[in-house]
Design a protein around this motif. Structure first.
Motif, PDB file in Angstrom:
ATOM      1  N   UNK A   6      40.599  34.021  39.662  1.00 33.80           N
ATOM      2  CA  UNK A   6      40.893  33.695  38.262  1.00 33.80           C
ATOM      3  C   UNK A   6      42.321  34.087  37.898  1.00 33.80           C
ATOM      4  N   UNK A   7      42.761  35.234  38.372  1.00 34.55           N
ATOM      5  CA  UNK A   7      44.105  35.723  38.071  1.00 34.55           C
ATOM      6  C   UNK A   7      45.168  34.795  38.633  1.00 34.55           C
ATOM      7  N   UNK A   8      45.013  34.388  39.862  1.00 27.41           N
ATOM      8  CA  UNK A   8      46.023  33.553  40.505  1.00 27.41           C
ATOM      9  C   UNK A   8      46.009  32.124  39.950  1.00 27.41           C
ATOM     10  N   UNK A   9      44.876  31.705  39.411  1.00 27.81           N
ATOM     11  CA  UNK A   9      44.811  30.395  38.767  1.00 27.81           C
ATOM     12  C   UNK A   9      45.284  30.448  37.316  1.00 27.81           C
ATOM     13  N   UNK A  10      45.562  31.626  36.813  1.00 30.64           N
ATOM     14  CA  UNK A  10      45.980  31.774  35.428  1.00 30.64           C
ATOM     15  C   UNK A  10      44.852  31.545  34.443  1.00 30.64           C
ATOM     16  N   UNK A  11      43.617  31.714  34.897  1.00 26.12           N
ATOM     17  CA  UNK A  11      42.456  31.458  34.043  1.00 26.12           C
ATOM     18  C   UNK A  11      42.086  32.741  33.303  1.00 26.12           C
ATOM     19  N   UNK A  12      42.720  32.951  32.158  1.00 25.93           N
ATOM     20  CA  UNK A  12      42.499  34.178  31.398  1.00 25.93           C
ATOM     21  C   UNK A  12      41.080  34.263  30.859  1.00 25.93           C
ATOM     22  N   UNK A  13      40.517  33.145  30.476  1.00 24.36           N
ATOM     23  CA  UNK A  13      39.154  33.150  29.939  1.00 24.36           C
ATOM     24  C   UNK A  13      38.168  33.626  31.012  1.00 24.36           C
ATOM     25  N   UNK A  14      38.349  33.127  32.246  1.00 29.52           N
ATOM     26  CA  UNK A  14      37.450  33.521  33.320  1.00 29.52           C
ATOM     27  C   UNK A  14      37.598  35.014  33.638  1.00 29.52           C
ATOM     28  N   UNK A  15      38.842  35.508  33.595  1.00 27.71           N
ATOM     29  CA  UNK A  15      39.055  36.943  33.804  1.00 27.71           C
ATOM     30  C   UNK A  15      38.315  37.755  32.746  1.00 27.71           C
ATOM     31  N   UNK A  16      38.444  37.320  31.503  1.00 27.46           N
ATOM     32  CA  UNK A  16      37.771  38.013  30.404  1.00 27.46           C
ATOM     33  C   UNK A  16      36.256  37.979  30.609  1.00 27.46           C
ATOM     34  N   UNK A  17      35.733  36.824  31.010  1.00 22.22           N
ATOM     35  CA  UNK A  17      34.298  36.683  31.242  1.00 22.22           C
ATOM     36  C   UNK A  17      33.823  37.608  32.358  1.00 22.22           C
ATOM     37  N   UNK A  18      34.606  37.731  33.422  1.00 21.69           N
ATOM     38  CA  UNK A  18      34.230  38.607  34.529  1.00 21.69           C
ATOM     39  C   UNK A  18      34.204  40.067  34.098  1.00 21.69           C
ATOM     40  N   UNK A  19      35.132  40.434  33.224  1.00 28.33           N
ATOM     41  CA  UNK A  19      35.125  41.808  32.707  1.00 28.33           C
ATOM     42  C   UNK A  19      33.870  42.048  31.879  1.00 28.33           C
ATOM     43  N   UNK A  20      33.547  41.126  31.007  1.00 25.08           N
ATOM     44  CA  UNK A  20      32.442  41.345  30.065  1.00 25.08           C
ATOM     45  C   UNK A  20      31.073  41.137  30.694  1.00 25.08           C
ATOM     46  N   UNK A  21      30.985  40.246  31.685  1.00 24.22           N
ATOM     47  CA  UNK A  21      29.666  39.945  32.259  1.00 24.22           C
ATOM     48  C   UNK A  21      29.417  40.615  33.603  1.00 24.22           C
TER      49      UNK A  21
END
Length: 545
Positions: free
Chosen positions: A408-423
């Motif tokens: 997610x980080x390397x793709x620049x997908x901030x939403x997915x990063x946030x989701x991984x933190x929360x879920x």
């Protein structure tokens, strides 16, 4: 009989540093153990150390004068030779195993160079003489006789079928009343045990003991399938009319933190006990499982199923074509331990399980064990399955986590990063905290509090690293989101808040996560998940100390 193993965990009069802050048994506690066992018809045999494995004691300046190396006593030195024991039994196990480096430390400074086997045998004679004056019958672990003969400290030297310790010098010098204990926890071929037991007889020990192992060390749950398989092999030989043994014991060790629930070895104890009541090579599995339910109050198959903590499922794909393990000497892996303790942010062991779906594996295992633990009316001891169930729950959230976050980080997908933190990450922190609290309660129920600090420091470090990981990623997501939104006022407010409230220093790395920019390498190429690793190896790629 039960052999109670102690190194420094018993009190010695006028020696405050013997067992210092380790909760050593008092004389009265040992006497209570002996009385309790005696009333059940069980003989308690003290199992101590009289040469090696004494690093815990020898670390203190008080005992520097009796130190050969950091782990081994200084033989020949008079103050080395003191013994005590408050038991009815006239048998005593005096250890002497894995005394590697004997004669190579301060001994050489005092007495010059002497051949290792001679030092060992001379020391052994002196200790057994003390036992004789106290009307005690000693036994020792036999490994050093073979390792010294081969001039090789590796376990392979002990188990090498062509390595015999039966030199004329050793045979002549071994005390005639000394019993040898052959310990072997690693093989599944009965003939390896048969040949080594015969080599013990060639040393002059007509009736050696056989010691198998319940694999409780360096893990959180006993490796029951391999324990049963390896003990089946050694028991097959031990029960033979010719070439067998009279005394068989199952060892339970707590090396590397004593993290394991020792009760997880109960199925292995029942297995060995059933072998003791039949001359047949194989026991009735159905009858054994009923016995386990009746005697222990647990469901045998559920307890064995919990060992899947350390058994990875078949890989989705296996591009390396990794060969299977060497069947001659096996080390059952401790996958769940090194997955638990590895640093979550760096996760540098994760390439070892590339191609495995461990998340699904641990989710299914956790669900199964929680259900089994709930069968309290029918199987009250199944309640203890909460430890492996909670561990599997933690691992289901932890495995593959860095891998997904890096993507997610390397793709620049901030939403997915946030989701991984929360879920994933925040539930992981919560479940790890619950595992720590349950594990702590289990320890305090079973043991004295001493020693728990070793395990708790591991939990503390893990939870702190998880919190740092969570804070860093969330700050990165917030900063990058505000930049994308182009909200200058929000950026200014954020920059003002980018100071650590505790120190006042600005917090760097808001624009990147350097840990996620590193490409990981497989540390043990072709080994996959078949690894047995210590805490110090997996917690960080940096050397501790």
């Amino acid at each position: 009989m039960v052999q109670l193993y102690t190194e420094d965990t018993y009190k010695v009069p006028d020696e405050p540093f013997f067992g210092y802050l380790r909760g050593p048994y008092t004389y009265h506690e040992l006497s209570d153990i002996d009385n309790y066992a005696f009333n059940l018809g069980v003989e308690v045999i003290p199992c101590i150390q009289t040469l090696g494995h004494l690093g815990q004691i020898l670390q203190w300046p008080r005992f520097a004068h009796v130190r050969d190396t950091s782990e081994v006593l200084l033989s020949k030195f008079d103050e080395t030779y003191d013994v005590t024991a408050p038991f009815r039994s006239k048998r005593i196990h005096i250890g002497m195993d894995e005394a590697h480096g004997v004669g190579e430390g301060r001994f050489r400074e005092f007495y010059g160079h002497e051949e290792g086997t001679k030092i060992f045998v001379d020391h052994l004679k002196r200790v057994t003489d003390i036992c004789r004056t106290m009307d005690l019958k000693p036994m020792i672990w036999s490994d050093m006789l073979f390792c010294l003969a081969a001039k090789n400290n590796a376990l392979h030297a002990y188990y090498d079928q062509n390595n015999t310790a039966a030199s004329e010098h050793v045979i002549d010098c071994l005390p005639p009343d000394l019993e040898l204990v052959f310990w072997n926890y690693y093989h599944t071929d009965p003939e390896i045990y048969a040949k080594k037991l015969q080599q013990h007889r060639e040393l002059g020990c007509a009736n050696p003991w056989m010691a198998g192992g319940a694999w409780t060390w360096n893990r959180l749950w006993c490796s029951l399938p391999f324990t049963l398989e390896s003990n089946q092999a050694s028991l097959t030989v031990s029960k033979r009319a010719n070439g067998g043994v009279d005394h068989y014991m199952l060892t339970i060790w707590g090396d590397e933190g004593n993290e394991c629930d020792f009760f997880s070895a109960l199925p292995a104890l029942v297995f060995v006990a059933h072998h003791g009541y039949t001359p047949a090579e194989r026991i009735d599995h159905s009858f054994m499982t009923h016995s386990f339910a009746s005697i222990c109050g647990g469901h045998f198959d559920d307890w064995v199923h919990a060992s899947k903590l350390d058994e990875a499922p078949p890989p989705i794909h296996n591009p390396s074509g990794a060969p299977g393990p060497d069947a001659r000497m096996l080390l059952p892996p401790n996958l769940s331990k090194w997955l638990l303790w590895e640093d979550p942010f760096l996760s540098f062991m994760s390439p070892q399980y590339t191609g495995f779906d461990l998340e699904d594996h641990y989710q299914k295992l956790s669900s199964h064990l929680f259900r089994a633990a709930g069968q309290r009316q029918r199987y009250p001891l199944n309640l203890r399955l909460q430890l492996p169930a909670r561990l599997a729950q933690v691992l289901a959230h932890k495995c593959h986590l860095r891998e997904r976050m890096v993507y997610a980080y390397r793709c620049g997908n901030l939403y997915q990063l946030y989701e991984l933190v929360s879920t994933r990450l925040e539930p992981l922190i919560r479940h790890t905290r619950m595992l720590w609290q349950y594990h702590r309660a289990l320890w305090m129920y079973m043991y004295k509090p001493y020693g728990w600090e070793v395990v708790e420091l591991r939990y503390g470090g893990l939870l702190t690293r998880m919190q740092t990981m969570r804070d860093r990623i969330m700050r990165y997501v917030e900063c990058q989101s505000s930049k994308i939104a182009g909200n200058q006022q929000q950026q200014q407010q954020q920059q003002q808040s980018q100071h650590n409230a505790a120190s006042g220093f600005p917090l760097p790395y808001a624009d990147s996560i350097p840990e996620f920019e590193e490409d990981l390498q497989a540390v043990y190429e072709h080994a996959g998940t078949m690894l047995l690793l210590d805490y110090g190896r997996v917690t960080t790629p940096s050397r501790l100390g």
